[in-house]
Write an enzyme that holds these catalytic residues in place. Structure first.
Site, short mmCIF file in Angstrom:
data_model
loop_
_atom_site.label_atom_id
_atom_site.label_comp_id
_atom_site.label_asym_id
_atom_site.label_seq_id
_atom_site.Cartn_x
_atom_site.Cartn_y
_atom_site.Cartn_z
N ASP A 103 1.00 -1.31 -0.09
CA ASP A 103 -0.08 0.22 0.15
C ASP A 103 0.79 1.33 0.03
OD1 ASP A 103 -2.19 -1.45 0.19
OD2 ASP A 103 -2.40 -1.36 2.27
N TYR A 104 0.29 2.33 -0.38
CA TYR A 104 0.78 3.77 -0.41
C TYR A 104 1.75 3.98 0.75
CZ TYR A 104 1.23 8.64 -1.47
OH TYR A 104 1.70 10.03 -1.48
#
Length: 237
Positions: A103-104
């Site tokens: 994820d970011y």
């Protein structure tokens, strides 16, 4: 000589199975001739074209990145945000892409390669490649809650496979804990959803290892090329 679908997979076109579908559907030409028969073999001298685009049979490369926060696990981003490929772009000119994703806001170990076949195998849950994360979560999970993770909790209506989960540290004053969790699936936001299922929000998440690979000697935002022996060991997984 190698089977055409294997060459396509190694070039990152698609998985070997998807490459077979492209061949039988009439999307592939070899030396100008349409090929629809599986089992066709080609050499490095043959010209392979998929949907009018010549196959880029570049040397296979493998990299290990310690992904920092705020970077997209993709080769391109429509919003113009920095991607993991951008981090390597100054020194790596070969077209590469991440194996799976983080994820970011998740940090840690991420592999990048142009070896489509190996990438597809590593991300397939049936091969059960262990991925270990360290999560900082709200609250301190009870033994019963950790047992739920170890037995497999339901996420998105499906039961996740059993995980290894252990508390590394806890802070009763701040109401947080640090937990090591090992899984071998890779569903979207899986670790976060697993903790959500037992009532504990993930505040920070870091992937510490991927199979036998660790981040030893690789600071955040840095990367290194995998050794030949490491690539061979990955194939054995």
């Amino acid at each position: 000589m190698e089977r055409l679908q294997k060459v396509m997979a190694e070039a990152g076109i698609a998985s070997r199975r998807k490459s077979e579908e492209l061949i039988t559907a009439g999307h592939v030409k070899v030396n100008g001739d349409l090929v629809t028969t599986l089992g066709t073999k080609v050499t490095s001298k043959d010209d392979v074209v998929v949907d009018g685009v010549p196959l880029n049979r570049a040397k296979l490369v493998y990299y290990l990145l310690n992904k920092p926060r705020g970077v997209i696990s993709s080769a391109h981003d429509e919003k113009g945000r920095k991607t993991v490929v951008d981090i390597l772009a100054d020194e790596v000119t070969t077209r590469i892409y991440p194996v799976g994703r983080l994820d970011y806001d998740t940090t840690g170990l991420l592999l990048l390669t142009n070896d489509g076949e190996l990438a597809n195998k590593l991300t397939h849950p049936k091969y059960e490649v262990d991925k270990t994360y360290v999560a900082k979560v709200k609250g301190i999970p009870s033994n019963d809650e950790l047992k739920q993770l170890r037995l497999g909790v339901k996420i998105d209506g499906k039961k996740a496979r059993p995980a290894k989960a252990n508390i590394l540290n806890s802070d009763s004053k701040k109401g947080t804990s640090i937990i090591s969790v090992t899984i071998h699936e890779g569903h979207n936001h899986q670790v976060k959803k697993m903790f959500e299922a037992i009532g504990h929000e993930v505040l920070k998440l870091h992937r510490e290892s991927y199979g036998f690979l660790t981040l030893k000697g690789v600071p955040a935002g840095q990367w290194r090329e995998l050794k030949t022996s490491e690539v061979q060991q990955l194939r054995k997984l």
